[in-house]
Design a protein around this motif. Structure first.
Motif, PDB file in Angstrom:
ATOM      1  N   ILE A  49       0.852  -1.116  -0.003  1.00  0.00           N
ATOM      2  CA  ILE A  49      -0.152   0.039  -0.030  1.00  0.00           C
ATOM      3  C   ILE A  49       0.747   1.238  -0.028  1.00  0.00           C
ATOM      4  N   GLU A  50       0.705   2.121  -0.787  1.00  0.00           N
ATOM      5  CA  GLU A  50       1.209   3.439  -0.869  1.00  0.00           C
ATOM      6  C   GLU A  50       1.482   3.920   0.302  1.00  0.00           C
ATOM      7  N   ASN A  51       0.637   4.166   1.437  1.00  0.00           N
ATOM      8  CA  ASN A  51       0.627   4.927   2.702  1.00  0.00           C
ATOM      9  C   ASN A  51       0.416   3.946   3.923  1.00  0.00           C
ATOM     10  N   ASP A  70       6.051   0.345  -7.429  1.00  0.00           N
ATOM     11  CA  ASP A  70       6.896  -0.946  -8.053  1.00  0.00           C
ATOM     12  C   ASP A  70       5.936  -2.084  -7.523  1.00  0.00           C
ATOM     13  N   ALA A  71       4.618  -1.922  -7.046  1.00  0.00           N
ATOM     14  CA  ALA A  71       3.662  -3.137  -6.375  1.00  0.00           C
ATOM     15  C   ALA A  71       3.249  -3.849  -7.639  1.00  0.00           C
ATOM     16  N   ARG A  72       3.073  -3.153  -8.789  1.00  0.00           N
ATOM     17  CA  ARG A  72       2.762  -4.127 -10.043  1.00  0.00           C
ATOM     18  C   ARG A  72       3.717  -3.730 -11.116  1.00  0.00           C
ATOM     19  N   ILE A 249      -5.597 -12.675 -10.876  1.00  0.00           N
ATOM     20  CA  ILE A 249      -4.848 -11.918 -11.915  1.00  0.00           C
ATOM     21  C   ILE A 249      -4.562 -10.781 -11.305  1.00  0.00           C
ATOM     22  N   ARG A 250      -3.454  -9.966 -11.705  1.00  0.00           N
ATOM     23  CA  ARG A 250      -3.334  -8.851 -11.109  1.00  0.00           C
ATOM     24  C   ARG A 250      -3.046  -7.652 -12.026  1.00  0.00           C
ATOM     25  N   VAL A 251      -3.118  -6.611 -11.836  1.00  0.00           N
ATOM     26  CA  VAL A 251      -3.108  -5.434 -12.559  1.00  0.00           C
ATOM     27  C   VAL A 251      -1.608  -5.232 -13.514  1.00  0.00           C
ATOM     28  N   GLY A 252      -1.637  -5.682 -14.954  1.00  0.00           N
ATOM     29  CA  GLY A 252      -0.502  -5.564 -15.608  1.00  0.00           C
ATOM     30  C   GLY A 252       0.003  -6.726 -16.251  1.00  0.00           C
TER      31      GLY A 252
END
Length: 259
Positions: A49-51, A70-72, A249-252
Motif C-alpha cells: 500500500i502506498e501509505n 513498484d507494486a505491479r 490475476i493482477r494489474v499489468g
C-alpha cells in the motif's frame, strides 16, 4: 425457490435508504476504526500500500487506496493485452452472432449490456472476459491497452451483487446493473471496457484526463466490490493459453495478445 428468496432479500436491502447509510458510514470519521479489522479480515497486503494504515481517515479512503509505484509490473510486450484490475477471472468465452454470452449457465445480451444492437454488433463472434473484484482486492482500474477512448457512456441505475451468488441467482446483473462503458480504439481494433457497479454503491470514478490511454496506467476506480468485463472483436484477441478459470490475476499481467 432459492432464487426467489435471494432476489427478495436483495430487493429489500438494496434500496436508496440502505445504500445511503453505507455510503455515509464509509465516508465518515467513525469508519476509520473499521479500517484495521477490514484489512485483517480480508488479508490485505499492507506492505504494498502506498501509505501507512494509520494515515487513512475513512474506510472509503482506504478502500480506494493506491499502491506503491513498484507494486505491479506491467507487461510491455508490444502486442500484449494486460489485466486492467486485480481480480479473479470468473469466465471467458465467445460472443455468439446474436450478441449473446453464457455466464454461469445464464444467458446475457451484449446488446442490452451496451445499450443497443448498434453498439454490440461489432463484438459479434468476439471474446468476452469477466473479472470479479472482491472487497479484498485493489480497486483501481488500469488500461489493458495503449489507445484512445472513442466513446464513453453510462447505463443502469440500481446494482445487485456480482459475486458468484449474484451471477447464479440475480436478475441479469451483468447487463442491467449500473455500469460505465469505455470503448477504446487500439492497434488491434476496438474493445469495450464495461465497469459494472456492485451491491449498494454505484460509484465508478474516472481518474485519467483526456482520451489517450497508456497500457497499465490508471483510468478509474470502484467503490466496493465490483466487476470489469472486456469485450473483444472477432479475430482480434488471442487468450493466453495458461489462463484457466477461475484465475487469480493482477494489474499489468498479460491476459493475451493482439491478433
Amino acid at each position: 425457490m432459492k432464487q426467489s428468496i435471494y432476489r427478495a432479500m436483495i430487493e429489500l436491502t438494496n434500496g436508496r435508504f440502505t445504500s445511503n447509510l453505507l455510503y455515509r458510514f464509509a465516508r465518515s470519521n467513525a469508519s476509520r476504526f473499521a479500517i484495521a479489522p477490514f484489512s485483517k479480515t480480508y488479508r490485505i497486503n499492507e506492505d504494498e500500500i502506498e501509505n501507512e494504515l494509520k494515515s487513512y481517515q475513512t474506510l472509503h479512503e482506504f478502500f480506494i487506496r493506491k499502491l506503491k509505484a513498484d507494486a505491479r509490473s506491467i507487461d510491455m510486450h508490444e502486442e500484449s493485452i494486460v489485466s486492467p484490475v486485480d481480480a479473479v477471472i470468473e469466465d471467458i468465452g465467445s460472443i455468439d452472432q446474436d450478441r449473446r454470452i453464457m455466464v454461469k449457465e445464464k444467458e446475457y445480451s451484449i446488446s442490452e449490456m451496451l445499450g443497443g444492437d448498434e453498439a454490440a454488433s461489432k463484438y459479434a463472434g468476439g471474446t468476452y472476459m469477466i473479472f470479479y473484484l472482491s472487497p479484498s482486492h485493489y480497486h483501481r482500474i488500469h488500461s489493458p491497452v495503449t489507445g484512445e477512448i472513442n466513446k464513453q457512456w453510462t447505463l443502469g441505475r440500481k446494482s445487485f451483487p456480482v459475486n458468484k451468488w449474484g451471477l447464479a441467482f440475480g436478475r441479469d446483473t451483468l447487463s442491467k446493473n449500473y455500469r460505465k462503458i469505455s470503448e477504446v480504439g487500439y492497434e488491434g481494433g476496438e474493445l469495450a471496457i464495461v465497469k459494472v457497479g456492485a451491491m449498494f454503491v454505484n460509484s465508478i470514478e474516472r481518474t485519467h484526463e483526456g482520451d489517450k490511454l497508456e497500457k497499465g496506467k490508471e483510468m478509474a476506480y470502484f467503490s466496493f466490490g465490483s466487476t470489469v468485463i472486456l469485450l473483444f472483436q472477432k479475430d482480434a484477441f488471442q487468450l493466453l493459453p495458461s489462463i484457466q478459470t477461475p484465475a487469480h490475476i493482477r494489474v499489468g499481467e498479460c491476459i493475451g495478445h493482439m491478433v
